[in-house]
Design an enzyme around this catalytic site. Sequence first.
Site, PDB file in Angstrom:
ATOM      1  N   LYS A  87      56.149  66.395  38.576  1.00 17.56           N
ATOM      2  CA  LYS A  87      56.885  65.272  37.997  1.00 17.56           C
ATOM      3  C   LYS A  87      56.418  65.093  36.555  1.00 17.56           C
ATOM      4  O   LYS A  87      55.223  64.917  36.285  1.00 17.56           O
ATOM      5  CB  LYS A  87      56.548  64.023  38.811  1.00 17.56           C
ATOM      6  CG  LYS A  87      57.697  63.091  39.022  1.00 17.56           C
ATOM      7  CD  LYS A  87      57.286  62.063  40.045  1.00 17.56           C
ATOM      8  CE  LYS A  87      58.311  60.985  40.155  1.00 17.56           C
ATOM      9  NZ  LYS A  87      57.811  59.878  40.982  1.00 17.56           N
TER      10      LYS A  87
HETATM   11  C1  E4P Z   1      60.220  57.563  41.681  1.00 20.68           C
HETATM   12  O1  E4P Z   1      59.971  58.724  41.885  1.00 20.68           O
HETATM   13  C2  E4P Z   1      59.226  56.489  41.533  1.00 20.68           C
HETATM   14  O2  E4P Z   1      58.070  56.859  42.237  1.00 20.68           O
HETATM   15  C3  E4P Z   1      59.660  55.186  42.134  1.00 20.68           C
HETATM   16  O3  E4P Z   1      60.913  55.295  42.773  1.00 20.68           O
HETATM   17  C4  E4P Z   1      59.514  54.003  41.263  1.00 20.68           C
HETATM   18  O4  E4P Z   1      59.910  52.876  41.997  1.00 20.68           O
HETATM   19  P1  E4P Z   1      59.525  51.388  41.577  1.00 20.68           P
HETATM   20  O5  E4P Z   1      60.424  50.976  40.461  1.00 20.68           O
HETATM   21  O6  E4P Z   1      59.799  50.585  42.826  1.00 20.68           O
HETATM   22  O7  E4P Z   1      58.082  51.395  41.199  1.00 20.68           O
END
Ligand code: E4P
Length: 219
Positions: A87
């Site tokens: 990522k």
């Molecule tokens: C995506 O890969 C992120 O880990 C995640 O969906 C972020 O979500 P949040 O806005 O609830 O922290």
Amino acid sequence: MKFFIDTANLDQIRQAHDLGILDGVTTNPSLMAKEGVTGHDNIMKHYVDICNIVDGDVSAEVIATDFENIIKEAESLAALHKNIVVKVPMITEGVKAIKHLTYKNIKTNCTLVFSAGQAILAAKAGATYVSPFIGRIDDVSYDGVSLIEQIVYIYNLHGFETEVLAASIRHSNHIIKCAEAGADVVTCPLDPILKLLNHPLTDIGLEKFLADYKKGNQG
Ligand code: E4P
């Protein structure tokens, strides 16, 4: 549509996996910290533990923000397990790194995406996944699901192969709306996944079926 769980909690990952619907996992540094997973070695071990539960793509996020160190980190993450997807944040150095990692056949998930323009850059760089954060867009009074629709439209129009991974999902209706919008993947916490199961008419109907069976099969 693929279903990923957005957590670093091993019990919740097991629970979603046991339901038989899980295709992968996404994590981020905040989710790892929430589980108390700290220190390089523990973090690496935790990714391997996740990969041993789910046979599907597992996103592991880099901490570096410069090209050279993103690549170094990405290579060591990718070496942990064949299912690791690296990522990488949507920043200048991140886009360059995605291009390089794509060339090296390392799967990437371009994260922290909040606009169609960013999604076009991620696709041009060859990201395996693009992660628009729809809940965080809703939080600032814009419409996260519309962004998914827009990206899906653009990707289809131009034949981009990057998969649209709807992230930052807050509730079950987000999942349904992203499915309608044509997202390739939704990643969400366990609770909205489990809430998809619920309908009062299912409970009432089952109660009646079981009561009628009991009546007809007494004695
Ligand atoms: C995506 O890969 C992120 O880990 C995640 O969906 C972020 O979500 P949040 O806005 O609830 O922290």
